[in-house]
Design a protein around this motif. Structure first.
Motif, short mmCIF file in Angstrom:
data_model
loop_
_atom_site.label_atom_id
_atom_site.label_comp_id
_atom_site.label_asym_id
_atom_site.label_seq_id
_atom_site.Cartn_x
_atom_site.Cartn_y
_atom_site.Cartn_z
N ILE A 23 -51.49 6.46 96.88
CA ILE A 23 -50.32 5.85 96.36
C ILE A 23 -49.14 6.95 96.37
N ALA A 24 -49.49 8.39 95.88
CA ALA A 24 -48.62 9.43 95.99
C ALA A 24 -48.15 9.60 97.58
N ARG A 25 -48.90 9.70 98.25
CA ARG A 25 -48.62 9.79 99.82
C ARG A 25 -47.54 8.60 100.12
N ASP A 26 -47.81 7.47 99.60
CA ASP A 26 -46.94 6.46 100.12
C ASP A 26 -45.39 6.33 99.56
N VAL A 27 -45.49 6.91 98.45
CA VAL A 27 -44.29 6.68 97.56
C VAL A 27 -43.58 8.43 97.62
N GLY A 28 -44.34 9.18 98.07
CA GLY A 28 -43.48 10.56 98.19
C GLY A 28 -43.51 11.53 96.84
N VAL A 29 -44.58 11.41 95.99
CA VAL A 29 -44.57 12.11 94.95
C VAL A 29 -45.99 12.77 94.70
N SER A 30 -46.17 13.64 93.74
CA SER A 30 -47.48 14.14 93.70
C SER A 30 -48.45 13.38 92.96
N GLU A 31 -49.87 13.44 93.17
CA GLU A 31 -50.93 12.61 92.70
C GLU A 31 -50.65 12.72 91.09
N GLY A 32 -50.42 13.88 90.55
CA GLY A 32 -50.27 13.99 89.00
C GLY A 32 -49.21 13.21 88.55
N THR A 33 -48.09 12.90 89.38
CA THR A 33 -47.10 11.87 88.83
C THR A 33 -47.62 10.54 89.02
N VAL A 34 -48.30 10.30 90.01
CA VAL A 34 -48.81 8.68 90.02
C VAL A 34 -49.69 8.51 88.75
N ARG A 35 -50.71 9.46 88.64
CA ARG A 35 -51.69 9.41 87.68
C ARG A 35 -51.09 9.16 86.12
N ARG A 36 -49.80 9.95 85.76
CA ARG A 36 -49.31 9.82 84.58
C ARG A 36 -48.62 8.63 84.55
N ARG A 37 -47.91 8.07 85.72
CA ARG A 37 -47.07 6.87 85.67
C ARG A 37 -47.91 5.84 85.39
N LEU A 38 -49.30 5.81 86.01
CA LEU A 38 -50.08 4.85 85.95
C LEU A 38 -50.63 4.68 84.37
N LYS A 39 -50.93 5.74 83.83
CA LYS A 39 -51.45 5.85 82.40
C LYS A 39 -50.66 5.16 81.60
N ARG A 40 -49.03 5.54 81.68
CA ARG A 40 -48.12 4.90 80.90
C ARG A 40 -47.97 3.43 80.99
N LEU A 41 -47.92 3.02 82.50
CA LEU A 41 -48.09 1.61 82.75
C LEU A 41 -48.97 0.77 82.01
N ILE A 42 -50.24 1.24 82.20
CA ILE A 42 -51.25 0.53 81.53
C ILE A 42 -51.32 0.64 80.12
N ASN A 43 -51.01 1.78 79.38
CA ASN A 43 -51.11 1.89 78.03
C ASN A 43 -49.85 1.13 77.20
N GLU A 44 -48.57 0.92 78.04
CA GLU A 44 -47.83 0.00 77.37
C GLU A 44 -48.13 -1.27 78.14
N GLN A 45 -48.93 -1.80 78.40
CA GLN A 45 -49.62 -3.16 78.89
C GLN A 45 -48.28 -3.70 79.86
N ILE A 46 -47.83 -2.65 80.56
CA ILE A 46 -46.72 -3.39 81.69
C ILE A 46 -47.74 -4.01 82.89
N ILE A 47 -48.78 -3.16 83.08
CA ILE A 47 -49.56 -3.72 84.02
C ILE A 47 -50.89 -3.72 83.50
N ASN A 48 -52.03 -4.57 84.25
CA ASN A 48 -53.33 -4.42 83.86
C ASN A 48 -54.13 -4.46 85.29
N VAL A 49 -54.96 -3.65 85.37
CA VAL A 49 -55.69 -3.63 86.77
C VAL A 49 -56.98 -4.46 86.62
N ILE A 50 -57.16 -5.54 87.44
CA ILE A 50 -58.13 -6.34 87.32
C ILE A 50 -58.59 -6.94 88.65
#
Length: 146
Positions: A23-50
């Motif tokens: 994902i980081a390669r595809d959007v042009g950011v660091s892996e850490g940025t993707v990891r933090r963003r995903l954690k926030r999106l999941i914690n705030e229940q904006i997304i669920n990975v199913i």
């Protein structure tokens, strides 16, 4: 939510197993940025990975959309009870002829009949149901357009 969050979500909708590095390669950011963003999106229940299984391949050969007319003062109660039934996959309160719609998956037509009579029909406040049995599912996905 910003454009980066939307891109991450869009990639996950297409491939829920995509790695953070991919994902980081595809959007042009660091892996850490993707990891933090995903954690926030999941914690705030904006997304669920199913996982999105194909019910027929798991032995659920009867799928139906059920329209339910409900006593006006019991719509939320009926919808909540329907949402707690084992075989409902999706329940929504609506406007129009039906107050509640539910999507149900069951092993066969006989079990669908028992489900309608013994479970849905037994809920206090249900006045009438109409069942639309699926002959063929042409598209099965969740999410929103990119």
């Amino acid at each position: 939510m910003d454009e980066l969050d939307r891109k991450i979500i869009s990639l996950l909708e297409r491939n829920g197993r995509a790695s953070n590095a991919r994902i980081a390669r595809d959007v042009g950011v660091s892996e850490g940025t993707v990891r933090r963003r995903l954690k926030r999106l999941i914690n705030e229940q904006i997304i669920n990975v199913i996982a999105l299984p194909d019910p027929r391949k798991l032995g659920y050969n009867s799928e139906a959309l059920i329209g339910v007319q409900v006593d006006p003062d019991k719509v939320d109660e009926v919808a909540s009870k329907m949402a707690n039934l084992e075989h409902t996959r999706w329940v929504t309160v609506t406007t129009g002829t039906y107050d509640v719609f539910a999507w149900a998956t069951l092993p066969n037509a006989e079990s669908l009949g028992r489900f309608l009579r013994d479970e849905v029909g037994a809920i206090d406040g249900v006045r009438r149901t109409e069942t639309f049995v699926n002959l063929q599912v042409m598209k099965r996905e969740f999410g929103i357009p990119a």
